[in-house]
Design a protein around this motif. Structure first.
Motif, PDB file in Angstrom:
ATOM      1  N   ILE A  52     -68.742  58.399  37.863  1.00 46.96           N
ATOM      2  CA  ILE A  52     -69.265  59.750  38.030  1.00 46.96           C
ATOM      3  C   ILE A  52     -68.321  60.720  37.340  1.00 46.96           C
ATOM      4  CG2 ILE A  52     -68.095  60.124  40.254  1.00 46.96           C
ATOM      5  CD1 ILE A  52     -70.584  61.732  41.123  1.00 46.96           C
ATOM      6  N   VAL A  53     -68.860  61.784  36.768  1.00 45.22           N
ATOM      7  CA  VAL A  53     -68.068  62.806  36.084  1.00 45.22           C
ATOM      8  C   VAL A  53     -68.264  64.131  36.805  1.00 45.22           C
ATOM      9  CG1 VAL A  53     -67.627  64.018  33.921  1.00 45.22           C
ATOM     10  CG2 VAL A  53     -68.311  61.597  33.887  1.00 45.22           C
ATOM     11  N   VAL A  54     -67.152  64.714  37.267  1.00 44.19           N
ATOM     12  CA  VAL A  54     -67.178  66.005  37.946  1.00 44.19           C
ATOM     13  C   VAL A  54     -66.082  66.873  37.340  1.00 44.19           C
ATOM     14  CG1 VAL A  54     -66.985  67.257  40.129  1.00 44.19           C
ATOM     15  CG2 VAL A  54     -68.025  64.979  40.089  1.00 44.19           C
ATOM     16  N   GLY A  55     -66.434  68.084  36.895  1.00 48.58           N
ATOM     17  CA  GLY A  55     -65.439  68.979  36.328  1.00 48.58           C
ATOM     18  C   GLY A  55     -64.724  68.403  35.126  1.00 48.58           C
TER      19      GLY A  55
ATOM     20  N   TYR B 286     -64.346  56.752  39.588  1.00 48.72           N
ATOM     21  CA  TYR B 286     -65.129  55.590  40.028  1.00 48.72           C
ATOM     22  C   TYR B 286     -65.113  55.552  41.551  1.00 48.72           C
ATOM     23  CZ  TYR B 286     -65.212  54.047  35.196  1.00 48.72           C
ATOM     24  OH  TYR B 286     -65.417  53.986  33.836  1.00 48.72           O
ATOM     25  N   LEU B 287     -66.305  55.486  42.134  1.00 48.28           N
ATOM     26  CA  LEU B 287     -66.455  55.515  43.589  1.00 48.28           C
ATOM     27  C   LEU B 287     -66.512  54.091  44.122  1.00 48.28           C
ATOM     28  CD1 LEU B 287     -69.173  58.321  43.806  1.00 48.28           C
ATOM     29  CD2 LEU B 287     -66.688  58.535  43.486  1.00 48.28           C
ATOM     30  N   ASP B 288     -65.661  53.770  45.101  1.00 52.32           N
ATOM     31  CA  ASP B 288     -65.570  52.399  45.624  1.00 52.32           C
ATOM     32  C   ASP B 288     -66.915  51.925  46.181  1.00 52.32           C
ATOM     33  OD1 ASP B 288     -62.950  52.191  44.911  1.00 52.32           O
ATOM     34  OD2 ASP B 288     -62.131  52.222  46.942  1.00 52.32           O
TER      35      ASP B 288
ATOM     36  N   LEU C  85     -62.230  67.652  44.508  1.00 49.23           N
ATOM     37  CA  LEU C  85     -63.093  67.829  43.347  1.00 49.23           C
ATOM     38  C   LEU C  85     -64.482  67.255  43.617  1.00 49.23           C
ATOM     39  CD1 LEU C  85     -63.351  68.803  40.433  1.00 49.23           C
ATOM     40  CD2 LEU C  85     -62.452  66.578  39.685  1.00 49.23           C
ATOM     41  N   LEU C  86     -64.546  66.100  44.265  1.00 49.88           N
ATOM     42  CA  LEU C  86     -65.839  65.505  44.592  1.00 49.88           C
ATOM     43  C   LEU C  86     -66.600  66.379  45.586  1.00 49.88           C
ATOM     44  CD1 LEU C  86     -64.840  61.734  44.866  1.00 49.88           C
ATOM     45  CD2 LEU C  86     -66.360  62.752  43.162  1.00 49.88           C
ATOM     46  N   ALA C  87     -65.875  67.066  46.474  1.00 46.78           N
ATOM     47  CA  ALA C  87     -66.532  67.946  47.455  1.00 46.78           C
ATOM     48  C   ALA C  87     -67.265  69.086  46.771  1.00 46.78           C
ATOM     49  CB  ALA C  87     -65.498  68.484  48.438  1.00 46.78           C
ATOM     50  N   THR C  88     -66.760  69.518  45.611  1.00 47.17           N
ATOM     51  CA  THR C  88     -67.454  70.592  44.886  1.00 47.17           C
ATOM     52  C   THR C  88     -68.814  70.148  44.385  1.00 47.17           C
ATOM     53  OG1 THR C  88     -66.492  70.024  42.724  1.00 47.17           O
ATOM     54  CG2 THR C  88     -65.220  71.521  44.138  1.00 47.17           C
ATOM     55  N   ALA C  89     -69.015  68.829  44.299  1.00 45.22           N
ATOM     56  CA  ALA C  89     -70.311  68.284  43.879  1.00 45.22           C
ATOM     57  C   ALA C  89     -71.137  67.827  45.080  1.00 45.22           C
ATOM     58  CB  ALA C  89     -70.104  67.125  42.912  1.00 45.22           C
ATOM     59  N   GLY C  90     -70.692  68.233  46.289  1.00 54.84           N
ATOM     60  CA  GLY C  90     -71.434  67.882  47.487  1.00 54.84           C
ATOM     61  C   GLY C  90     -71.264  66.446  47.941  1.00 54.84           C
TER      62      GLY C  90
END
Length: 339
Positions: free
Chosen positions: A258-261, A266-268, A301-306
């Motif tokens: 996943i790409v954010v900002g 990589y999400l486990d 950072l991931l929280a900014t993408a919900g």
């Protein structure tokens, strides 16, 4: 001239190469003088490359060598093998000596190949492994294992060159080395090979299909299934088998990119519908305060993408399986969108 040959071979020379340029008695004089050691039939090395030889006097080294026979013809075949000398060589020199003995008829394989591929360092006490075609005439020696393979060909795709030496292809090395390792150490080279993108679970499985009677075959197939599902560590495999499967669990995605900002992550264990990322923190890596800070920034950072990040420590995953499962199900239930 003899010294030049030895230097050209990086400390290794064969009797065949020597007698092409100098009389055979020059070779025997070098052995009597103690600066060459016979380590395999027809293969000699610079004594300075053998552990325990450096610093010894020529007379002391000579006493450890078998005397040359009276007749020169066929002498190498009648000399007893100095196996301890072969074992005292450094790994790279030992492999060069083994390949010199093979004379183009074999490639490094099994546990030795894993070392060449950079997946597992081979301890000094293990034998050098060679794969050779049936009928090659190569015989195993102390600390040298020769595996004769039906249909084996000294060329691509079965044999490739790596670090300047012939070695069996990676997938075959992983399969053949599997039963030779202690059970607890078997998964690591396979996992590392996949993580380093040297191979894929599918390619290793294709090699496994060619060895139907491999010992512990079922365990290797299970590992490949988990890697194919996206697991990338023993802890993730543990979580896959005991936590994130079963009644109520959604079809998780593993190691999802996943790409954010502008940052790629990589999400486990990713629950896409609920937008929850379950991270499995290893016992050692995540004990580092610096790593902890990196993780916190990543989670923010991931929280900014919900995306909600939930971390489970190694201890809890291993020792509190039922409680962790209940927490996972409860978190997912609160994140599911309403009707």
């Amino acid at each position: 001239m003899l010294r030049a040959l030895v230097e050209r071979g990086e400390g290794v020379v064969t009797r065949r190469a020597v007698v092409e340029v100098v009389p055979e008695w020059v070779l025997w004089d070098a052995c009597r003088g103690g600066w060459l050691l016979r380590v395999l039939p027809g293969v000699y090395v610079d004594a300075a490359l053998a552990r325990g030889e450096r610093g010894s006097s020529a007379e002391e080294r000579s006493r450890r060598l078998s005397p040359a026979p009276a007749g020169l013809s066929g002498a190498a075949a009648r000399d007893p093998l100095d196996a301890p000398a072969f074992l005292r060589l450094e790994p790279l020199t030992r492999r060069r000596a083994a390949l010199a003995y093979a004379d183009g008829r074999a490639a490094l394989s099994c546990l030795t190949a894993l070392d060449v591929w950079g997946l597992r360092r081979q301890p000094a006490g293990e034998p050098v492994h060679l794969d050779a075609p049936r009928g090659s005439g190569l015989r195993p020696r102390p600390h040298l294992a020769v595996h004769h393979r039906q249909g084996f060909v000294m060329g691509p795709p079965q044999v490739v060159s790596r670090s300047g030496v012939p070695v069996v292809r990676l997938e075959q090395a992983l399969v053949d080395a599997w039963p030779l390792l202690p059970a607890v150490h078997r998964p690591a080279p396979v996992i590392r090979a996949v993580n380093d993108r040297l191979t894929t679970p599918q390619r290793v499985f294709a090699a496994l299909k060619t060895v139907p009677k491999l010992a512990a075959r079922a365990e290797l197939r299970t590992l490949l299934d988990r890697l194919d599902a996206g697991c990338r560590s023993p802890l993730e495999i543990w979580g896959h088998d005991r936590v994130f499967t079963g009644p109520g669990m959604p079809p998780f995605q593993r190691q999802t990119r996943i790409v954010v900002g502008g940052r790629t992550m990589y999400l486990d264990v990713w629950a896409e519908r609920e937008r929850v990322d379950f991270e499995l923190d290893g016992a050692s890596t995540h004990a580092d305060p610096r790593q902890r800070e990196i993780d916190l920034r990543r989670d923010a950072l991931l929280a900014t993408a919900g995306i909600l990040v939930v971390r489970f420590a190694h201890r809890r995953l291993v020792h509190e399986v039922d409680e962790v499962r209940r927490e996972v199900l409860a978190i997912l239930a609160t994140r599911r969108p309403g009707p």
